[in-house]
Design an enzyme around this catalytic site. Structure first.
Site, PDB file in Angstrom:
ATOM      1  N   ALA A 103       0.842  -1.213  -0.082  1.00 40.60           N
ATOM      2  CA  ALA A 103       0.092   0.039  -0.174  1.00 40.60           C
ATOM      3  C   ALA A 103       0.796   1.219   0.022  1.00 40.60           C
ATOM      4  CB  ALA A 103      -0.814  -0.075   1.163  1.00 40.60           C
TER       5      ALA A 103
ATOM      6  N   GLY B 279       0.656  -5.231   0.695  1.00 40.72           N
ATOM      7  CA  GLY B 279      -0.278  -5.390  -0.336  1.00 40.72           C
ATOM      8  C   GLY B 279       0.264  -6.180  -1.694  1.00 40.72           C
TER       9      GLY B 279
ATOM     10  N   GLU C 128      -0.035  -9.511  -0.863  1.00 39.37           N
ATOM     11  CA  GLU C 128      -1.436 -10.043  -0.860  1.00 39.37           C
ATOM     12  C   GLU C 128      -2.201  -9.907  -2.199  1.00 39.37           C
ATOM     13  OE1 GLU C 128      -2.111  -6.818   2.031  1.00 39.37           O
ATOM     14  OE2 GLU C 128      -2.881  -8.506   3.171  1.00 39.37           O
TER      15      GLU C 128
ATOM     16  N   GLU D 128       4.060  -5.281   7.267  1.00 42.77           N
ATOM     17  CA  GLU D 128       3.302  -4.399   7.858  1.00 42.77           C
ATOM     18  C   GLU D 128       3.660  -4.033   9.409  1.00 42.77           C
ATOM     19  OE1 GLU D 128       2.242  -6.614   5.571  1.00 42.77           O
ATOM     20  OE2 GLU D 128       0.667  -5.621   4.475  1.00 42.77           O
TER      21      GLU D 128
HETATM   22  N1  CO8 Z   1       4.869   3.317  -0.102  1.00 44.61           N
HETATM   23  C1  CO8 Z   1       4.901   4.460  -0.934  1.00 44.61           C
HETATM   24  N2  CO8 Z   1       6.168   4.627  -1.249  1.00 44.61           N
HETATM   25  C2  CO8 Z   1       7.134   3.463  -1.383  1.00 44.61           C
HETATM   26  C3  CO8 Z   1       6.643   2.327  -0.693  1.00 44.61           C
HETATM   27  C4  CO8 Z   1       5.390   1.958  -0.262  1.00 44.61           C
HETATM   28  N3  CO8 Z   1       4.776   1.098   0.263  1.00 44.61           N
HETATM   29  N4  CO8 Z   1       7.791   1.570  -0.846  1.00 44.61           N
HETATM   30  C5  CO8 Z   1       8.802   1.871  -1.448  1.00 44.61           C
HETATM   31  N5  CO8 Z   1       8.173   3.232  -1.628  1.00 44.61           N
HETATM   32  C6  CO8 Z   1       9.236   4.457  -2.247  1.00 44.61           C
HETATM   33  C7  CO8 Z   1      10.189   5.002  -1.288  1.00 44.61           C
HETATM   34  O1  CO8 Z   1       9.545   5.778  -0.485  1.00 44.61           O
HETATM   35  C8  CO8 Z   1      11.058   5.525  -2.375  1.00 44.61           C
HETATM   36  O2  CO8 Z   1      10.765   6.903  -2.655  1.00 44.61           O
HETATM   37  P1  CO8 Z   1      11.955   7.843  -2.681  1.00 44.61           P
HETATM   38  O3  CO8 Z   1      12.735   7.453  -3.845  1.00 44.61           O
HETATM   39  O4  CO8 Z   1      10.845   9.191  -3.133  1.00 44.61           O
HETATM   40  O5  CO8 Z   1      12.492   8.026  -1.716  1.00 44.61           O
HETATM   41  C9  CO8 Z   1      11.035   4.640  -3.738  1.00 44.61           C
HETATM   42  O6  CO8 Z   1       9.849   3.822  -3.524  1.00 44.61           O
HETATM   43  C10 CO8 Z   1      12.195   3.609  -3.654  1.00 44.61           C
HETATM   44  O7  CO8 Z   1      12.097   2.800  -2.465  1.00 44.61           O
HETATM   45  P2  CO8 Z   1      13.428   2.453  -1.457  1.00 44.61           P
HETATM   46  O8  CO8 Z   1      14.591   3.580  -1.861  1.00 44.61           O
HETATM   47  O9  CO8 Z   1      12.878   2.444  -0.147  1.00 44.61           O
HETATM   48  O10 CO8 Z   1      13.942   1.229  -2.399  1.00 44.61           O
HETATM   49  P3  CO8 Z   1      15.046   0.135  -1.799  1.00 44.61           P
HETATM   50  O11 CO8 Z   1      15.346  -0.987  -2.825  1.00 44.61           O
HETATM   51  O12 CO8 Z   1      15.856   0.610  -0.807  1.00 44.61           O
HETATM   52  O13 CO8 Z   1      13.825  -0.665  -0.638  1.00 44.61           O
HETATM   53  C11 CO8 Z   1      12.058  -1.939  -0.247  1.00 44.61           C
HETATM   54  C12 CO8 Z   1      12.991  -1.399  -1.233  1.00 44.61           C
HETATM   55  C13 CO8 Z   1      12.538  -2.880   0.681  1.00 44.61           C
HETATM   56  C14 CO8 Z   1      10.791  -2.432  -0.911  1.00 44.61           C
HETATM   57  C15 CO8 Z   1      11.556  -0.369   0.703  1.00 44.61           C
HETATM   58  O14 CO8 Z   1      11.109   0.342  -0.288  1.00 44.61           O
HETATM   59  C16 CO8 Z   1      10.207  -0.704   1.604  1.00 44.61           C
HETATM   60  O15 CO8 Z   1      10.582  -1.388   2.591  1.00 44.61           O
HETATM   61  N6  CO8 Z   1       9.015  -0.537   1.347  1.00 44.61           N
HETATM   62  C17 CO8 Z   1       7.804  -0.716   2.274  1.00 44.61           C
HETATM   63  C18 CO8 Z   1       7.360  -2.097   2.092  1.00 44.61           C
HETATM   64  C19 CO8 Z   1       6.353  -2.166   2.850  1.00 44.61           C
HETATM   65  O16 CO8 Z   1       6.329  -1.739   4.230  1.00 44.61           O
HETATM   66  N7  CO8 Z   1       4.968  -2.531   2.641  1.00 44.61           N
HETATM   67  C20 CO8 Z   1       3.884  -2.621   3.372  1.00 44.61           C
HETATM   68  C21 CO8 Z   1       3.027  -1.294   3.279  1.00 44.61           C
HETATM   69  S1  CO8 Z   1       1.504  -1.324   4.148  1.00 44.61           S
HETATM   70  C22 CO8 Z   1       0.721  -2.415   3.581  1.00 44.61           C
HETATM   71  O17 CO8 Z   1       0.796  -2.823   2.466  1.00 44.61           O
HETATM   72  C23 CO8 Z   1      -0.850  -2.588   4.001  1.00 44.61           C
HETATM   73  C24 CO8 Z   1      -1.467  -3.618   3.263  1.00 44.61           C
HETATM   74  C25 CO8 Z   1      -2.988  -2.844   3.175  1.00 44.61           C
HETATM   75  C26 CO8 Z   1      -3.715  -3.426   1.981  1.00 44.61           C
HETATM   76  C27 CO8 Z   1      -3.169  -2.777   0.825  1.00 44.61           C
HETATM   77  C28 CO8 Z   1      -4.342  -1.868   0.467  1.00 44.61           C
HETATM   78  C29 CO8 Z   1      -3.840  -1.308  -1.020  1.00 44.61           C
END
Ligand code: CO8
Length: 258
Positions: free
Chosen positions: A65, A109, A112, A132
């Site tokens: 998400a 997500g 999922e 999450e």
């Molecule tokens: N949301 C928003 N932006 C994101 C997300 C995200 N989930 N994941 C990555 N990005 C953005 C980063 O903020 C970054 O942006 P910027 O360049 O502006 O700083 C860009 O994408 C690249 O990401 P990273 O620099 O972090 O890339 P890395 O290669 O270092 O890391 C990862 C990749 C490991 C995937 C890391 O980005 C990460 O941990 N992301 C978050 C993953 C996460 O926590 N996901 C769960 C989110 S909560 C959720 O899904 C709840 C589910 C509910 C149902 C879904 C309904 C739609």
């Protein structure tokens, strides 16, 4: 010009949907989910299409998400907007087979979404996690219900509670994915499989899909309704906002309730 959050194309009797927010690792915001839902329903209704393939990019299928969109949401925001319900029920309504072709991150997500598809083809680069809990949230698009059904309670608890990431080999061993292929063969394999399936009788395919889903859904609807309320409730907690804000600020979260 704003980019379209998804791209669609047809290859023979296969409808291909590509998630297209590469700079955000295909984070699933409302615009993307609305477009995905509309494309799935359009292919489902299209007599020229037999099977749907959903894919992302080489670095990410979807990183979950959109945390930037969610960070300031309150409980009332998610309750009133029917967060998740509005879009995710659409995926369950699709009657044709849906194949997820996953390379790179399938997180939260995104994982999922793969779990919601009927077949998951993973590239060797695929990485699956339900992280999450690191944000003081919980999986809210069926993860707490579908993951234990897919890989068993012990491994699901391990993944969900620790937030650890599975590589493609481990995901294959656990039964989270259908098969693993080299990255460069991901789309060719997925399209070949989709084309084979699309050659079968569509009513038989739809009946078969429904029947298999009956075998594993059971009380899934109740579980999902419960899970959703629990995710909505996280938006009433300071820890969840701190978790999401810390991610965006690129710092370690300071949770109040440990
Ligand atoms: N949301 C928003 N932006 C994101 C997300 C995200 N989930 N994941 C990555 N990005 C953005 C980063 O903020 C970054 O942006 P910027 O360049 O502006 O700083 C860009 O994408 C690249 O990401 P990273 O620099 O972090 O890339 P890395 O290669 O270092 O890391 C990862 C990749 C490991 C995937 C890391 O980005 C990460 O941990 N992301 C978050 C993953 C996460 O926590 N996901 C769960 C989110 S909560 C959720 O899904 C709840 C589910 C509910 C149902 C879904 C309904 C739609």
């Amino acid at each position: 010009m704003t980019e379209h959050p998804i791209l669609t194309e047809t290859v023979g009797r296969v409808g291909v949907i590509t998630l297209n927010r590469p700079r955000q690792l295909n984070a699933l915001n409302d615009a993307l989910m609305d477009a995905l839902g509309a494309a799935l329903l359009a292919f489902d209704a299209d007599e020229a299409i037999g099977v749907i393939v959903v894919t992302g990019g080489p670095k990410a299928f979807a990183a979950g998400a959109d945390i930037a969109a969610m960070v300031d949401w309150t409980y009332m925001d998610v309750y009133r907007s029917e967060f998740i319900t509005r879009n995710w029920e659409t995926i369950r309504r699709v009657r044709k087979p849906v194949i997820a072709a996953v390379a790179g991150f399938a997180m939260g997500g995104g994982c999922e979404l793969a779990l919601s598809c009927d077949i998951v083809i993973a590239a060797e680069s695929a990485k699956f996690a339900l992280p999450e809990i690191k944000l003081a949230l919980l999986p809210g698009a069926g993860g707490t219900q579908r993951l234990p059904r897919a890989i068993g309670k012990a491994k699901a608890m391990d993944m969900c509670l620790s937030a650890r990431t599975l590589d493609a080999t481990e995901a294959d061993r656990y039964g989270l994915v259908s098969r693993v292929v080299p990255d460069e063969q991901l789309m060719a394999t997925s399209l070949a499989l989709a084309t084979t399936i699309a050659g079968y009788s569509l009513p038989a395919l739809m009946a078969l899909k429904e029947s298999v889903n009956r075998a594993w859904e059971g009380s899934l609807a109740e579980g999902i309704a419960y899970e959703r309320r629990e995710l909505h409730a996280r938006f009433a907690s300071a820890d969840a906002h701190e978790g999401m804000r810390a991610f965006l600020d690129k710092r370690k979260p300071e949770f109040k309730h440990r």
